[in-house]
Design a protein around this motif. Sequence first.
Motif, PDB file in Angstrom:
ATOM      1  N   TRP A  44       8.861   4.762  -4.834  1.00  0.00           N
ATOM      2  CA  TRP A  44       9.351   3.602  -4.105  1.00  0.00           C
ATOM      3  C   TRP A  44       9.270   2.326  -4.941  1.00  0.00           C
ATOM      4  O   TRP A  44       8.369   2.152  -5.754  1.00  0.00           O
TER       5      TRP A  44
ATOM      6  N   TYR B  51       8.898  -1.921  -5.296  1.00  0.00           N
ATOM      7  CA  TYR B  51       7.928  -2.874  -4.760  1.00  0.00           C
ATOM      8  C   TYR B  51       8.583  -4.248  -4.671  1.00  0.00           C
ATOM      9  O   TYR B  51       8.501  -5.051  -5.596  1.00  0.00           O
TER      10      TYR B  51
ATOM     11  N   THR C 112      11.568  14.313  -0.169  1.00  0.00           N
ATOM     12  CA  THR C 112      10.965  13.007   0.102  1.00  0.00           C
ATOM     13  C   THR C 112       9.550  12.883  -0.448  1.00  0.00           C
ATOM     14  O   THR C 112       9.078  11.782  -0.709  1.00  0.00           O
ATOM     15  N   ASP C 113       8.863  14.019  -0.640  1.00  0.00           N
ATOM     16  CA  ASP C 113       7.504  13.950  -1.174  1.00  0.00           C
ATOM     17  C   ASP C 113       7.490  13.553  -2.647  1.00  0.00           C
ATOM     18  O   ASP C 113       6.431  13.239  -3.204  1.00  0.00           O
TER      19      ASP C 113
ATOM     20  N   ALA D 209       0.855  -1.184   0.000  1.00  0.00           N
ATOM     21  CA  ALA D 209       0.000   0.000   0.000  1.00  0.00           C
ATOM     22  C   ALA D 209       0.897   1.242   0.000  1.00  0.00           C
ATOM     23  O   ALA D 209       1.910   1.280   0.701  1.00  0.00           O
ATOM     24  N   PRO D 210       0.564   2.268  -0.781  1.00  0.00           N
ATOM     25  CA  PRO D 210       1.462   3.422  -0.927  1.00  0.00           C
ATOM     26  C   PRO D 210       1.907   4.040   0.397  1.00  0.00           C
ATOM     27  O   PRO D 210       3.092   4.336   0.577  1.00  0.00           O
ATOM     28  N   ASP D 211       0.982   4.255   1.326  1.00  0.00           N
ATOM     29  CA  ASP D 211       1.365   4.864   2.604  1.00  0.00           C
ATOM     30  C   ASP D 211       2.304   3.954   3.390  1.00  0.00           C
ATOM     31  O   ASP D 211       3.248   4.431   4.038  1.00  0.00           O
ATOM     32  N   THR D 212       2.050   2.652   3.343  1.00  0.00           N
ATOM     33  CA  THR D 212       2.914   1.703   4.051  1.00  0.00           C
ATOM     34  C   THR D 212       4.275   1.623   3.395  1.00  0.00           C
ATOM     35  O   THR D 212       5.299   1.545   4.081  1.00  0.00           O
ATOM     36  N   ARG D 213       4.298   1.661   2.073  1.00  0.00           N
ATOM     37  CA  ARG D 213       5.588   1.592   1.382  1.00  0.00           C
ATOM     38  C   ARG D 213       6.439   2.808   1.720  1.00  0.00           C
ATOM     39  O   ARG D 213       7.650   2.709   1.898  1.00  0.00           O
ATOM     40  N   ALA D 214       5.793   3.976   1.793  1.00  0.00           N
ATOM     41  CA  ALA D 214       6.525   5.195   2.109  1.00  0.00           C
ATOM     42  C   ALA D 214       7.027   5.189   3.548  1.00  0.00           C
ATOM     43  O   ALA D 214       8.099   5.727   3.845  1.00  0.00           O
ATOM     44  N   ASN D 215       6.269   4.563   4.467  1.00  0.00           N
ATOM     45  CA  ASN D 215       6.672   4.500   5.873  1.00  0.00           C
ATOM     46  C   ASN D 215       6.051   3.271   6.526  1.00  0.00           C
ATOM     47  O   ASN D 215       4.940   3.328   7.061  1.00  0.00           O
TER      48      ASN D 215
END
Length: 397
Positions: free
Chosen positions: A378, A380, A373-374, A9-15
């Motif tokens: 990322w 996969y 960072t924005d 998931a994008p948010d999880t991948r980012a953090n």
Amino acid sequence: MNTRPNLFAPDTRANPYPLYAELRRNAPVFQVDPGGFWAISRYDDVLAVLKNPRLYSSEGFLLFSEKPWLPRNALEDTLLAMDPPRHDQLRSLISRAFGAKALARLEPRIRACAEELASRIPSGRTVDFVEAFSMHLPSFVIGTLLGLPTSTHEHFKRWANDMVNVPGVADDDLVTQARTRQSLEEMDRYLNEAMEERRRHPQDDFVSDLLRVQVDGESLTPSEQMGFLNLLLVAGLETTVHLLNFLVQSLAEHPDVLARVREDRSRVPAFIEEVLRYHAPVQSVLRLTTAEVELHGVRLPPGSPVLALIGSANRDETHFNEPDRFDISRTGTNNMPFGHGAHFCIGAALARMEARIAMETLLDRFQRFEVKTDRFEWNYSLTVRGPWVMPVELHAA
């Protein structure tokens, strides 16, 4: 937790670290997507998985890289997917390429490459650090070890990216599937040509050693030879690229740390170790249970796919004081960044040396580091986490 979290998931991948903390607190053994792997998140449990290949087989690595649309599994016949004793026999074959004498011979060439790359980065302009620096330094190192011509180095990162991102390719993403097949075919062709050249004209390099070595009186099979080269190229490149990225990100995010390492270069190794803990390029390893396992009240039958979350173990509050704080003054030993036990990364010393040389070179040339960072893109991969694209501004000293 009631639903499977998706690690991609994008948010999880980012953090991913808030999710890891929730898993450690409430569900230390829990199924996650993609793939339905059983994620193990606490430090002691992850360490137990890494130390017990008889119960947690490395054949788990084959699960996530087997795809019906791929002509072959790139991890087949590699050390990543082998258990002792065969793993130990083959591992010893490549130890010479990463020994202290070999690294000492490499160091001046790595430093010259790093200085050349840094000299090309324009001060105060936004560049993609991956394209400008972090991709090229380890590509040069791996190309030198393999004795491959510099004209092939530009392909390394694309091959490595496509191989490690196989798990994230959707079943209906025909474009990415075709590109990945092309990368695998190109990689096989280049490496086969390199082996054929060394058969005709042996040299003092890793490929020549690989072709003439014997285990118990027998030469390696062509598949095992190719597996060694695949692993060295992909694993040796991908993890180091992201380590270099996270080093620069950490300097940008922690100007107080930048000032300390600039003032005292002897702190650079401690800085690198904290980056390895805090930003963990290697996020997990995959294993397959060989017998029934019960862990924290969860029963895993034989053949269960397990995802040992190194990235979570590195932030476990029972082992690290204030684990979400970046602190280069930490004491003690962290056994996790490069794995543990039989599968401890044989290239760890080389990766650390590349990181040290890169830091010394960048600190000599640049005074200030800004990372956007924005605008990260990322990758996969279940095992390695890092940005494909990393916009930065580096300001000359």
